[in-house]
Design a protein around this motif. Structure first.
Motif: not given
Length: 259
Positions: A49, A54-55, A99
């Motif tokens: 991620r 994405r993070s 997340e």
């Protein structure tokens, strides 16, 4: 070298820069995702991620990456600091990433120990910023020496640099080995962004002035005038216009002709 997926288009340039830097460190270290997880304490899924945008990785994960790959932690953490300021604005989430609640605990840690460790890291980070500021204002060599210790001491976060009084550097511009140098730093790849301070910033300012693009006063502080001047150089040389000085912008400033 890994074949990476293209990073999300909506990422802020500072966040994009951090992800690219972490990818390069992983590749240069020859690490698989499993090896990276084993050495840092963050799961392979978490690193997927982080490295795919994405993070946003936690500060501890970034510090662990610097440690195991031999990179300068001060520079990498400064880049993370800048990226974290823009993560929530770009993705509409908290700076630690969407997340964060699902993050796997580091081996051997209970949730309570993890909370205590986070508090300790925060205290150490604040103390480190104070010590760096003290060295800059009271113990600087004035000429902006270019040893590795001086470079690490002067890479700072925007919050720390904002409270400093300006320091004037001298531009001693000369040509050597096909590159321009101004006597403050010989770096080729230091990452500089808005709010940073130190001799590497002064070096960039001197080289901007040599190129006929005024960065304002050569004070070693990366402010709005310096950022605008950097963007003009990037636009002139066909680079990504993000106002961040990285390896490609250093080549432009030092007069290195691309192959």
């Amino acid at each position: 070298m890994s074949r990476w997926k293209e990073l999300p288009a909506e990422l802020h340039p500072h966040v994009h820069q951090l992800a690219v830097r972490l990818r390069r460190l992983k590749d240069h270290g020859g690490l698989s995702m499993r090896q990276l997880a084993a050495k840092t304490g963050y799961s392979a899924k978490s690193w997927e991620r982080y490295l795919n945008g994405r993070s946003l990785p936690p500060r501890e994960a970034v510090e662990a990456m610097a440690r195991i790959t031999g990179d300068d932690p001060a520079r990498l953490l400064a880049l993370h600091e800048v990226a974290s300021e823009h993560w929530g604005k770009t993705r509409g989430t908290a700076p630690v990433g969407p997340e964060a609640a699902e993050e796997e605990p580091r081996p051997g840690r209970s949730p309570r120990v993890a909370v205590v460790a986070a508090v300790v890291v925060l205290v150490l980070a604040v103390s480190g910023a104070v010590l760096v500021a003290a060295r800059f204002t009271g113990g600087s060599d004035g000429g902006g020496g270019h040893g590795s210790g001086a470079a690490a001491a002067t890479v700072t976060t925007p919050a720390a640099s904002a409270s400093r009084s300006p320091q004037t550097y001298t531009c001693r511009v000369e040509r050597s080995g096909g590159r321009w140098y101004a006597g403050n730093s010989r770096t080729q790849d230091a990452i500089l962004a808005y709010g940073h301070a130190g001799p590497e910033v002064a070096e960039a300012q001197c080289l901007l002035a040599r190129a006929g693009i005024s960065p304002g006063e050569v004070d070693g502080i990366y402010g709005p005038k310096t950022q605008r001047a950097v963007k003009r150089v990037q636009q002139r040389d066909g680079l990504v216009v993000d106002g961040i000085v990285g390896p490609h912008t250093w080549k432009a400033l030092r007069g290195v002709t691309p192959p």
